[in-house]
Design a protein around this motif. Sequence first.
Motif, PDB file in Angstrom:
ATOM      1  N   UNK A 262       7.553   2.471  -2.530  1.00  0.00           N
ATOM      2  CA  UNK A 262       6.129   2.378  -2.359  1.00  0.00           C
ATOM      3  C   UNK A 262       5.452   2.346  -3.648  1.00  0.00           C
ATOM      4  N   UNK A 263       6.150   2.408  -4.725  1.00  0.00           N
ATOM      5  CA  UNK A 263       5.534   2.416  -6.145  1.00  0.00           C
ATOM      6  C   UNK A 263       6.234   1.251  -7.030  1.00  0.00           C
ATOM      7  N   UNK A 264       5.057   0.700  -8.029  1.00  0.00           N
ATOM      8  CA  UNK A 264       5.582  -0.364  -8.680  1.00  0.00           C
ATOM      9  C   UNK A 264       5.359   0.126 -10.328  1.00  0.00           C
ATOM     10  N   UNK A 265       6.365  -0.227 -11.141  1.00  0.00           N
ATOM     11  CA  UNK A 265       5.825   0.177 -12.736  1.00  0.00           C
ATOM     12  C   UNK A 265       4.709  -0.614 -13.056  1.00  0.00           C
ATOM     13  N   UNK A 266       3.886  -0.009 -13.801  1.00  0.00           N
ATOM     14  CA  UNK A 266       2.421  -0.656 -14.036  1.00  0.00           C
ATOM     15  C   UNK A 266       2.230  -0.601 -15.410  1.00  0.00           C
TER      16      UNK A 266
ATOM     17  N   UNK B  42       0.023   2.875   8.014  1.00  0.00           N
ATOM     18  CA  UNK B  42       0.263   1.306   7.957  1.00  0.00           C
ATOM     19  C   UNK B  42      -0.146   0.678   8.970  1.00  0.00           C
ATOM     20  N   UNK B  43      -0.772  -0.572   8.774  1.00  0.00           N
ATOM     21  CA  UNK B  43      -1.316  -1.449   9.898  1.00  0.00           C
ATOM     22  C   UNK B  43      -0.236  -1.849  10.925  1.00  0.00           C
ATOM     23  N   UNK B  44      -0.598  -1.836  12.148  1.00  0.00           N
ATOM     24  CA  UNK B  44       0.380  -2.139  13.114  1.00  0.00           C
ATOM     25  C   UNK B  44       0.802  -3.787  13.184  1.00  0.00           C
TER      26      UNK B  44
ATOM     27  N   UNK C 106       0.839  -1.077  -0.059  1.00  0.00           N
ATOM     28  CA  UNK C 106      -0.144  -0.059   0.032  1.00  0.00           C
ATOM     29  C   UNK C 106       0.854   1.379   0.002  1.00  0.00           C
ATOM     30  N   UNK C 107       2.168   1.108  -0.349  1.00  0.00           N
ATOM     31  CA  UNK C 107       2.940   2.495  -0.692  1.00  0.00           C
ATOM     32  C   UNK C 107       3.747   2.599   0.523  1.00  0.00           C
ATOM     33  N   UNK C 108       3.815   1.840   1.580  1.00  0.00           N
ATOM     34  CA  UNK C 108       4.729   2.204   2.687  1.00  0.00           C
ATOM     35  C   UNK C 108       5.781   1.484   2.790  1.00  0.00           C
TER      36      UNK C 108
END
Length: 117
Positions: A67-71, A88-90, A55-57
């Motif tokens: 936090x990014x991916x080529x798409x 972010x989720x703990x 989720x970009x964390x």
Amino acid sequence: MAHERMPTSVNGMELKPLRLNFAQVCLWCGHRWCAAPECVAAHAASTWVVCPACDGFGMIDCLCCGGLVEAGPELVAAQRGRVLPVTAARAEVVTVTGSDDANHVAGDGTQAASRSR
């Protein structure tokens, strides 16, 4: 626990990592201080989305780029309108591998008390 969420498209802003990382190494060819026209063109033509895995964390075990991916078009379409968590989720429990008890970290991010020696 419910997290605040936000849409992936913020004011139509394009998401893209820097072509040269903080150490000035090119994302495309791996050379420091690269100015190659083919790398500049590849980067300009690339499309990126927020990483679906973290989720970009940019979690430690994720292979995304900040936090990014080529798409490709399919992933871009799948990500359109996706709602992202604001935080972010703990983690339940996080530990740092080591023989010293002082290296252990509690789930709340605080360092666990070390044993008396």
